[in-house]
Design a protein around this motif. Sequence first.
Motif, PDB file in Angstrom:
ATOM      1  N   ASN A   1       0.817  -1.221   0.000  1.00 21.06           N
ATOM      2  CA  ASN A   1       0.000   0.000   0.000  1.00 21.06           C
ATOM      3  C   ASN A   1       0.847   1.264   0.000  1.00 21.06           C
ATOM      4  O   ASN A   1       0.435   2.298  -0.541  1.00 21.06           O
ATOM      5  N   LEU A   2       2.021   1.199   0.630  1.00 17.31           N
ATOM      6  CA  LEU A   2       2.862   2.388   0.760  1.00 17.31           C
ATOM      7  C   LEU A   2       4.031   2.399  -0.215  1.00 17.31           C
ATOM      8  O   LEU A   2       4.857   3.310  -0.181  1.00 17.31           O
TER       9      LEU A   2
ATOM     10  N   SER B   1       4.293   5.561  -2.508  1.00 20.60           N
ATOM     11  CA  SER B   1       4.546   6.751  -1.698  1.00 20.60           C
ATOM     12  C   SER B   1       5.979   6.772  -1.184  1.00 20.60           C
ATOM     13  O   SER B   1       6.654   7.809  -1.222  1.00 20.60           O
TER      14      SER B   1
ATOM     15  N   SER C   1      -3.307  13.368  -1.282  1.00 20.76           N
ATOM     16  CA  SER C   1      -3.441  12.260  -2.233  1.00 20.76           C
ATOM     17  C   SER C   1      -4.015  11.010  -1.581  1.00 20.76           C
ATOM     18  O   SER C   1      -4.582  10.159  -2.259  1.00 20.76           O
ATOM     19  N   PHE C   2      -3.870  10.899  -0.257  1.00 21.47           N
ATOM     20  CA  PHE C   2      -4.538   9.838   0.499  1.00 21.47           C
ATOM     21  C   PHE C   2      -4.719  10.326   1.930  1.00 21.47           C
ATOM     22  O   PHE C   2      -4.274  11.432   2.282  1.00 21.47           O
ATOM     23  N   THR C   3      -5.370   9.554   2.760  1.00 23.94           N
ATOM     24  CA  THR C   3      -5.814  10.012   4.082  1.00 23.94           C
ATOM     25  C   THR C   3      -4.704  10.633   4.915  1.00 23.94           C
ATOM     26  O   THR C   3      -4.876  11.700   5.504  1.00 23.94           O
ATOM     27  N   ASP C   4      -3.547   9.973   4.995  1.00 24.95           N
ATOM     28  CA  ASP C   4      -2.471  10.463   5.861  1.00 24.95           C
ATOM     29  C   ASP C   4      -1.490  11.384   5.149  1.00 24.95           C
ATOM     30  O   ASP C   4      -0.462  11.752   5.723  1.00 24.95           O
ATOM     31  N   ALA C   5      -1.778  11.753   3.922  1.00 27.09           N
ATOM     32  CA  ALA C   5      -0.877  12.639   3.169  1.00 27.09           C
ATOM     33  C   ALA C   5      -1.158  14.092   3.544  1.00 27.09           C
ATOM     34  O   ALA C   5      -1.871  14.811   2.841  1.00 27.09           O
TER      35      ALA C   5
ATOM     36  N   LYS D   1       0.200  16.486  -1.104  1.00 28.42           N
ATOM     37  CA  LYS D   1      -0.750  16.676  -0.014  1.00 28.42           C
ATOM     38  C   LYS D   1      -2.167  16.325  -0.459  1.00 28.42           C
ATOM     39  O   LYS D   1      -2.619  16.731  -1.528  1.00 28.42           O
TER      40      LYS D   1
ATOM     41  N   VAL E   1       2.596  10.215  -6.039  1.00 28.72           N
ATOM     42  CA  VAL E   1       1.209   9.783  -5.868  1.00 28.72           C
ATOM     43  C   VAL E   1       0.317  11.020  -5.756  1.00 28.72           C
ATOM     44  O   VAL E   1       0.595  11.932  -4.973  1.00 28.72           O
ATOM     45  N   GLY E   2      -0.752  11.064  -6.555  1.00 30.09           N
ATOM     46  CA  GLY E   2      -1.666  12.199  -6.531  1.00 30.09           C
ATOM     47  C   GLY E   2      -1.280  13.326  -7.453  1.00 30.09           C
ATOM     48  O   GLY E   2      -1.934  14.360  -7.496  1.00 30.09           O
TER      49      GLY E   2
ATOM     50  N   HIS F   1       4.618  11.654  -2.576  1.00 31.05           N
ATOM     51  CA  HIS F   1       3.196  11.955  -2.760  1.00 31.05           C
ATOM     52  C   HIS F   1       2.950  13.445  -2.567  1.00 31.05           C
ATOM     53  O   HIS F   1       3.804  14.164  -2.033  1.00 31.05           O
TER      54      HIS F   1
END
Length: 454
Positions: free
Chosen positions: A217-218, A221, A230-234, A228, A278-279, A226
Amino acid sequence: MVDAKILVIDDNKSVLSALEILLQFEYKSVQTISNPNQISSFPNFSALDIILLDMNFSAGVNTGNEGLYWLREIKKKAPHISVIMMTAYGAINLAVEALKEGASDFILKPWNNERLLTTVKSAYELRKTQKEVVQLKEKETNLKQVINQNSNYIIGNSKALNRVLSLVQKVAKTDVNVLVTGENGTGKELIARELHKLSARQNEVFISVDMGSISENLFESELFGHVKGSFTDAKEDRAGKFEAANGGTLFLDEIGNLSLQMQAKLLSAIQNRVIVRVGSNKPIPIDIRLICATNCNLDKMVSDGLFREDLLYRINTIRVEVPPLRERENDILVLADFYLNKFISKYGKQGLRINQQAQDKIMAYAWPGNVRELLHTMERAVILSEGNVLKPDDFLLESKGSISMENGPSTLEEMELIMISNALNKHDGNYSAAAEELGISRQTLYNKLKKTSK
């Protein structure tokens, strides 16, 4: 009042006085020079922040060439200083030439006081920014040096190790991708660091990534970064390992542990030398030296469909096989002595030494965990030692003198092992005495024991 040092250079003393009066209420230090020949002997240009420099010093001359000459001389001594050129003869081409030579701005005489102060303030801000850039570059250089420092050394002089180091020296000067293979604990990262240290990138960063510890999953990243949101903890933009290693060396350890999906993403980055965070849709070019390592048999994994053949070709321009410790016989005691001294210093156990019987035991052991196992064995022995001498019992290794054959020997090797075991038991683990009784050299005895422990 701004804590800045200003120097005004003009042959007109009225100009010097006027500028000194105007600037002394705004800036902490204002010095003046009326003769440009004093520029050569000025003690410390680097300590200045701003120079206001006239462009014409000789009577009847208005070409600006004198000022341009002194501008070049000043820039040689202090490249980052802000220099504002002054002239009573305004010409666009003269201003452009001054800016090309490194001037930060250009003002005309007679000047407007408010505009001059604004120009000087802008020059000071530029100087501050340049100072910060220089300081950041110095910090970056120092940080790279700290990152690249490694307290571990490649210890040994065996033929097997020297063959590897010879190959490393040949390959290091190039930028080809290198695959370092070998058993666990053989020192694959040390070889990777040696490649970096001997390369043209030695003053840049060496970034090491344990691929086996990155979850799927990571993966993107961690490696590609990544943006800002782009996913929940980003919670902020973040550069990945490829960007962090830009200009330097990227070491991907345990590359054989990647899933096929992660292998595909990695291949694309290596092949194109471009990553995308990512993102984001913005491609970022990367310039890295790639070194990978694994203890897996990647060729077999390719045959089994577990590793991409095209990725193997990409990372395997040069393959460096690090020998196991059991094939570096001459290095075993050298390494043991190195780690002994290291842990003597660390744990304050001065005067500690290894006796001959313990050395024999160390030499006869196969070291399946290689150099890493030897390191931990020596550390444990030093910590638990009670006297000044390390004996065989201080080293918790598999005993070679306690092997039994319940149904009797079935092969010549088993017969030899029983004879060796009996001889060692008879002489309380003394390898020299056992070898003498058996009519073989101590080195042959080591070799036979190692063969059985593989």
